[in-house]
Design a protein around this motif. Structure first.
Motif, PDB file in Angstrom:
ATOM      1  N   ASP A  37       0.875  -1.170   0.000  1.00  0.00           N
ATOM      2  CA  ASP A  37       0.000   0.000   0.000  1.00  0.00           C
ATOM      3  C   ASP A  37       0.913   1.222   0.000  1.00  0.00           C
ATOM      4  O   ASP A  37       1.499   1.578   1.018  1.00  0.00           O
ATOM      5  CB  ASP A  37      -0.901  -0.024   1.243  1.00  0.00           C
ATOM      6  CG  ASP A  37      -1.881   1.142   1.281  1.00  0.00           C
ATOM      7  OD1 ASP A  37      -1.863   1.974   0.358  1.00  0.00           O
ATOM      8  OD2 ASP A  37      -2.649   1.219   2.252  1.00  0.00           O
ATOM      9  N   ALA A  52       0.388   5.122   2.084  1.00  0.00           N
ATOM     10  CA  ALA A  52      -0.667   4.500   2.889  1.00  0.00           C
ATOM     11  C   ALA A  52      -1.369   5.458   3.839  1.00  0.00           C
ATOM     12  O   ALA A  52      -2.393   5.112   4.429  1.00  0.00           O
ATOM     13  CB  ALA A  52      -0.098   3.317   3.674  1.00  0.00           C
ATOM     14  N   GLY A  58      -3.300   4.530   7.204  1.00  0.00           N
ATOM     15  CA  GLY A  58      -3.534   3.087   7.157  1.00  0.00           C
ATOM     16  C   GLY A  58      -4.987   2.661   7.110  1.00  0.00           C
ATOM     17  O   GLY A  58      -5.290   1.495   7.397  1.00  0.00           O
ATOM     18  N   TYR A 112      -7.027   2.080   4.606  1.00  0.00           N
ATOM     19  CA  TYR A 112      -7.297   0.996   3.652  1.00  0.00           C
ATOM     20  C   TYR A 112      -6.392  -0.207   3.917  1.00  0.00           C
ATOM     21  O   TYR A 112      -6.807  -1.354   3.690  1.00  0.00           O
ATOM     22  CB  TYR A 112      -7.167   1.503   2.218  1.00  0.00           C
ATOM     23  CG  TYR A 112      -8.303   2.438   1.878  1.00  0.00           C
ATOM     24  CD1 TYR A 112      -9.554   1.943   1.541  1.00  0.00           C
ATOM     25  CD2 TYR A 112      -8.142   3.818   1.949  1.00  0.00           C
ATOM     26  CE1 TYR A 112     -10.621   2.796   1.278  1.00  0.00           C
ATOM     27  CE2 TYR A 112      -9.204   4.682   1.690  1.00  0.00           C
ATOM     28  CZ  TYR A 112     -10.438   4.164   1.364  1.00  0.00           C
ATOM     29  OH  TYR A 112     -11.498   5.012   1.120  1.00  0.00           O
ATOM     30  N   ALA A 113      -5.197   0.022   4.408  1.00  0.00           N
ATOM     31  CA  ALA A 113      -4.320  -1.090   4.792  1.00  0.00           C
ATOM     32  C   ALA A 113      -4.984  -1.940   5.870  1.00  0.00           C
ATOM     33  O   ALA A 113      -4.906  -3.177   5.847  1.00  0.00           O
ATOM     34  CB  ALA A 113      -2.976  -0.554   5.281  1.00  0.00           C
ATOM     35  N   SER A 114      -5.657  -1.301   6.813  1.00  0.00           N
ATOM     36  CA  SER A 114      -6.316  -2.021   7.900  1.00  0.00           C
ATOM     37  C   SER A 114      -7.436  -2.915   7.378  1.00  0.00           C
ATOM     38  O   SER A 114      -7.604  -4.053   7.826  1.00  0.00           O
ATOM     39  CB  SER A 114      -6.874  -1.032   8.926  1.00  0.00           C
ATOM     40  OG  SER A 114      -5.833  -0.335   9.576  1.00  0.00           O
ATOM     41  N   ALA A 158      -5.861  -5.904   5.754  1.00  0.00           N
ATOM     42  CA  ALA A 158      -5.343  -6.819   6.774  1.00  0.00           C
ATOM     43  C   ALA A 158      -6.471  -7.618   7.410  1.00  0.00           C
ATOM     44  O   ALA A 158      -6.335  -8.827   7.670  1.00  0.00           O
ATOM     45  CB  ALA A 158      -4.579  -6.026   7.837  1.00  0.00           C
ATOM     46  N   VAL A 162       0.144  -6.831   4.503  1.00  0.00           N
ATOM     47  CA  VAL A 162       0.289  -5.512   3.884  1.00  0.00           C
ATOM     48  C   VAL A 162       1.594  -4.840   4.297  1.00  0.00           C
ATOM     49  O   VAL A 162       1.921  -4.782   5.488  1.00  0.00           O
ATOM     50  CB  VAL A 162      -0.896  -4.598   4.265  1.00  0.00           C
ATOM     51  CG1 VAL A 162      -0.778  -3.258   3.532  1.00  0.00           C
ATOM     52  CG2 VAL A 162      -2.234  -5.265   3.933  1.00  0.00           C
ATOM     53  N   ALA A 176       2.783  -1.278   4.399  1.00  0.00           N
ATOM     54  CA  ALA A 176       2.242   0.083   4.322  1.00  0.00           C
ATOM     55  C   ALA A 176       3.400   1.064   4.225  1.00  0.00           C
ATOM     56  O   ALA A 176       4.158   1.241   5.187  1.00  0.00           O
ATOM     57  CB  ALA A 176       1.381   0.375   5.536  1.00  0.00           C
ATOM     58  N   GLU A 188       4.764   4.775   3.876  1.00  0.00           N
ATOM     59  CA  GLU A 188       4.329   6.152   4.126  1.00  0.00           C
ATOM     60  C   GLU A 188       5.480   6.960   4.725  1.00  0.00           C
ATOM     61  O   GLU A 188       5.983   6.619   5.794  1.00  0.00           O
ATOM     62  CB  GLU A 188       3.135   6.154   5.085  1.00  0.00           C
ATOM     63  CG  GLU A 188       2.690   7.531   5.542  1.00  0.00           C
ATOM     64  CD  GLU A 188       2.365   8.452   4.370  1.00  0.00           C
ATOM     65  OE1 GLU A 188       2.962   9.547   4.310  1.00  0.00           O
ATOM     66  OE2 GLU A 188       1.538   8.075   3.517  1.00  0.00           O
ATOM     67  N   ILE A 213       0.166  -5.912   9.248  1.00  0.00           N
ATOM     68  CA  ILE A 213       0.650  -4.709   8.567  1.00  0.00           C
ATOM     69  C   ILE A 213       2.061  -4.383   9.031  1.00  0.00           C
ATOM     70  O   ILE A 213       2.316  -4.260  10.233  1.00  0.00           O
ATOM     71  CB  ILE A 213      -0.262  -3.497   8.841  1.00  0.00           C
ATOM     72  CG1 ILE A 213      -1.689  -3.773   8.370  1.00  0.00           C
ATOM     73  CG2 ILE A 213       0.289  -2.248   8.138  1.00  0.00           C
ATOM     74  CD1 ILE A 213      -2.674  -2.660   8.698  1.00  0.00           C
ATOM     75  N   TRP A 263       4.752  -1.421   8.707  1.00  0.00           N
ATOM     76  CA  TRP A 263       4.906  -0.035   8.265  1.00  0.00           C
ATOM     77  C   TRP A 263       6.348   0.238   7.844  1.00  0.00           C
ATOM     78  O   TRP A 263       7.293  -0.241   8.477  1.00  0.00           O
ATOM     79  CB  TRP A 263       4.494   0.927   9.378  1.00  0.00           C
ATOM     80  CG  TRP A 263       3.003   1.035   9.469  1.00  0.00           C
ATOM     81  CD1 TRP A 263       2.153   0.247  10.194  1.00  0.00           C
ATOM     82  CD2 TRP A 263       2.179   1.962   8.746  1.00  0.00           C
ATOM     83  NE1 TRP A 263       0.849   0.626   9.983  1.00  0.00           N
ATOM     84  CE2 TRP A 263       0.833   1.680   9.097  1.00  0.00           C
ATOM     85  CE3 TRP A 263       2.439   2.987   7.843  1.00  0.00           C
ATOM     86  CZ2 TRP A 263      -0.239   2.396   8.583  1.00  0.00           C
ATOM     87  CZ3 TRP A 263       1.375   3.712   7.324  1.00  0.00           C
ATOM     88  CH2 TRP A 263       0.053   3.414   7.697  1.00  0.00           C
TER      89      TRP A 263
END
Length: 260
Positions: free
Chosen positions: A39, A42, A45, A47-49, A52, A58, A60, A62, A77, A79
């Motif tokens: 993602d 991201a 998060g 949409y990442a959540s 998941a 994912v 993420a 950012e 996820i 990061w």
């Protein structure tokens, strides 16, 4: 990503994932086998959540610490503090890569596409973006005309994006129009297409990048005129029919390069 360190302080409150957008995203992802997703851009998060929670692993990506700090931790996820131009992922390491309303913020879009293609290989590439040719027909630009210049200078025209994707990936992407629901929960720029009162809320505006670029004179003038037009019923006489619609094609699009 200093820009989003400034405007992204309340993103977790106003830029929540919308169930209709996530439904379409999950539908597209389900068209090909995928278990790991990058993602890119991201944000906090949202949409990442969702991904998941639906069983995807994912990554993420950012660069804004302000955005990452608002994310809710999830074991699926991971990061990453990185920019799209130099993704910290190995070649062909994910099954799909998504960019949700972030592509227009990447200064070197060709490098972004190259990096996206590198990490996904022949997997899926999914974009949620906007068709800049439609901005001048959106009523909001009557109050804030610099939106037109900002959108046309930041969003890649749809034919150009299709051309760039094909030149880099040697494959054709599908374009899927996405009419916005009238109760959109992700408060991006067109969130108030049928609810103009939302634009009078500073929290909503603070989560919309185009508003942060408007000079104070235009902002104050536009807010005053919109408030007056709503109070006197002028907005409803001209655009009130929009309040009766369940959805409206403001110009948002999904791009999908299927796994090959």
């Amino acid at each position: 990503m200093a820009f989003y360190d400034v405007i992204g302080k309340t993103y977790a409150q106003t830029r929540r994932s919308d169930p209709r957008i996530t439904k379409k995203l999950l539908e597209i992802l389900a068209s090909s086998p995928a278990s790991t997703i990058a993602d890119i851009g991201a944000g906090t998060g949202s949409y990442a959540s969702v991904l998941a929670e639906h069983g995807y692993r994912v990554f993420a990506i950012e660069p804004s610490e302000t955005m990452r700090s608002q994310a809710i931790a999830h074991p699926a996820i991971e990061w990453m503090d990185a920019y799209v131009e130099n993704l910290p992922l190995s070649d062909q390491s994910v099954d799909a890569a998504i960019i949700m309303l972030a592509f227009h913020h990447f200064p070197d879009y060709r490098q972004a596409l190259n990096e996206m293609h590198r990490v996904v290989g022949n997997g899926q590439m999914i974009f949620f973006t906007y068709d800049p040719e439609m901005i001048s027909s959106f009523w909001l630009t009557e109050y804030f005309p610099s939106f037109i210049r900002d959108v046309e200078s930041t969003f890649l025209p749809i034919p150009k994006l299709l051309e760039e994707i094909q030149s880099i990936t040697d494959s054709v992407a599908n374009v899927i129009p996405f009419p916005l629901p009238n109760d959109l929960s992700d408060s991006f720029a067109a969130v108030g297409w049928a609810r103009p009162e939302l634009y009078l809320d500073s929290d909503i505006r603070n989560g919309i990048s185009s508003f942060s670029k408007i000079d104070d004179d235009e902002l104050n003038s536009g807010l005053f005129r919109l408030s007056e037009d709503l109070e006197r019923g002028w907005w409803d006489r001209k655009y009130g029919h929009l309040r009766q619609q369940s959805e409206y094609d403001v110009g948002y699009r999904f791009f999908h390069r299927s796994a090959v």
